[in-house]
Design an enzyme around this catalytic site. Sequence first.
Site, short mmCIF file in Angstrom:
data_model
loop_
_atom_site.label_atom_id
_atom_site.label_comp_id
_atom_site.label_asym_id
_atom_site.label_seq_id
_atom_site.Cartn_x
_atom_site.Cartn_y
_atom_site.Cartn_z
N GLY A 10 -32.34 47.94 16.37
CA GLY A 10 -31.31 48.52 17.24
C GLY A 10 -30.64 49.69 16.54
O GLY A 10 -30.47 49.67 15.33
N ARG A 71 -38.26 48.47 18.22
CA ARG A 71 -38.35 47.15 17.61
C ARG A 71 -39.81 46.76 17.38
O ARG A 71 -40.20 45.62 17.57
CB ARG A 71 -37.65 46.12 18.51
CG ARG A 71 -36.14 46.30 18.59
CD ARG A 71 -35.47 45.08 19.17
NE ARG A 71 -34.05 45.26 19.38
CZ ARG A 71 -33.12 45.09 18.44
NH1 ARG A 71 -33.47 44.75 17.22
NH2 ARG A 71 -31.84 45.25 18.72
N THR A 124 -26.88 47.37 10.32
CA THR A 124 -26.75 46.53 11.52
C THR A 124 -25.28 46.39 11.87
O THR A 124 -24.45 46.17 10.98
CB THR A 124 -27.37 45.13 11.39
OG1 THR A 124 -26.89 44.31 12.46
CG2 THR A 124 -27.03 44.42 10.09
N ASP A 128 -24.96 41.03 9.22
CA ASP A 128 -25.48 39.71 8.85
C ASP A 128 -26.56 39.74 7.76
O ASP A 128 -27.32 38.78 7.61
CB ASP A 128 -26.01 38.97 10.09
CG ASP A 128 -27.10 39.72 10.82
OD1 ASP A 128 -27.45 40.84 10.39
OD2 ASP A 128 -27.61 39.20 11.83
O1 F6P Z 1 -29.41 43.48 16.17
C1 F6P Z 1 -28.32 44.19 16.58
C2 F6P Z 1 -28.02 43.96 18.02
O2 F6P Z 1 -27.04 44.89 18.37
C3 F6P Z 1 -27.58 42.53 18.37
O3 F6P Z 1 -26.24 42.29 18.15
C4 F6P Z 1 -27.97 42.44 19.83
O4 F6P Z 1 -28.24 41.11 20.21
C5 F6P Z 1 -29.20 43.25 19.90
O5 F6P Z 1 -29.14 44.19 18.87
C6 F6P Z 1 -29.42 43.94 21.22
O6 F6P Z 1 -30.65 44.55 21.20
P1 F6P Z 1 -31.24 45.55 22.27
O7 F6P Z 1 -30.65 46.88 22.02
O8 F6P Z 1 -32.70 45.52 22.00
O9 F6P Z 1 -30.85 45.02 23.61
#
Ligand code: F6P
Length: 342
Positions: A10, A71, A124, A128
């Site tokens: 992300g 991803r 991130t 975490d």
């Molecule tokens: O990993 C970071 C994050 O922002 C999480 O908090 C969240 O669940 C996820 O990415 C959302 O991902 P996407 O942008 O693929 O919907």
Amino acid sequence: MKAGILTGGGDCPGLNAVIRAVVKKGHTLGYNFVGIRDGWKGLLELSTMPVTAEVVSGILPVGGTILGTSRTNPLKKSEDTDKVFKNINALGLDALICIGGDDTLGVASKLFDMGVKTVGVPKTIDNDLCGTDFTFGFDTAVSIVAEALDRLHSTTESHHRVMVVEVMGRHAGWIAVYGGLAGGADCILIPEKPFDIDEVCACVNRRTAANKRFSLIVAAEGAYPKEVSGIISKDKTLDAFGHAKLGGVGEFLAVEIEKRTGHETRHVVLGHLQRGGSPTAFDRILATRYGIKAVEMIRDGKFGRMAALQGAKIVDVSLHEAISKTKTVDMEIFGIAGVFFG
Ligand code: F6P
């Protein structure tokens, strides 16, 4: 020295600040860089872009990533893994700077074990990753949550309602705790502590009894009630790294609270607003320091390692350590937030 640089997972405010710092510091050492587009996808598809001094000029305050992200998991299929090696050779890369969270750095760690000279930068908004006190992007997300809570306070109070605010945080509730603490939340729900719906309702009722005619509840998207086993997810599909797409706990809780307490309840999902836009000054500085450190790690031959913040110092830790487990919320800070619960 020719190094590749990629941003995976992300996006996150501060990615461009890292890229800028890497390129500027690298040039002082005579290094050249190749931008890999869209994370690991770009390495599979040999999709690159130049990252020169001109390209990185002016990007410090800009959100997102000029390189793009995805991803993509390049180690899922063996033919893809072969492609990664082939393309690293084709590009003539001596090292690879990987800016990402646990998934991206998990790949960087495995590639290091397979002989690729990787260095990691911890990104991130979820904060975490192990081995570092803070990842960049987290502070910006917290600021956005705090501002949202300030705004929601006035409308929630005016209407004497309960407002449930769902924030990001898959397996760790850092954003919920820091954002909720900064924004004066009356109750904070995190994945680390499955909650009891009746206790949340009791918190609302206690506030009513104390003449507080509104309540603001912050729930991390990964928080779930004891009554339900596991996370709440409206979208059942998984991403390339096998993660469920979370979302829905805010709505679920709002319905339950209204049903059980009789108080009019609304919910808001802050979602990707928390990841968009310009980084805070703290994140710009942290991201810049990480970028400088990444180049120093290459200079010093410290591969298979990640730049990290420990106290006020930037250090390096092994990628293995960084991804060994999820860094969950420090219960001391959660306890501080709890002093202000209803
Ligand atoms: O990993 C970071 C994050 O922002 C999480 O908090 C969240 O669940 C996820 O990415 C959302 O991902 P996407 O942008 O693929 O919907």
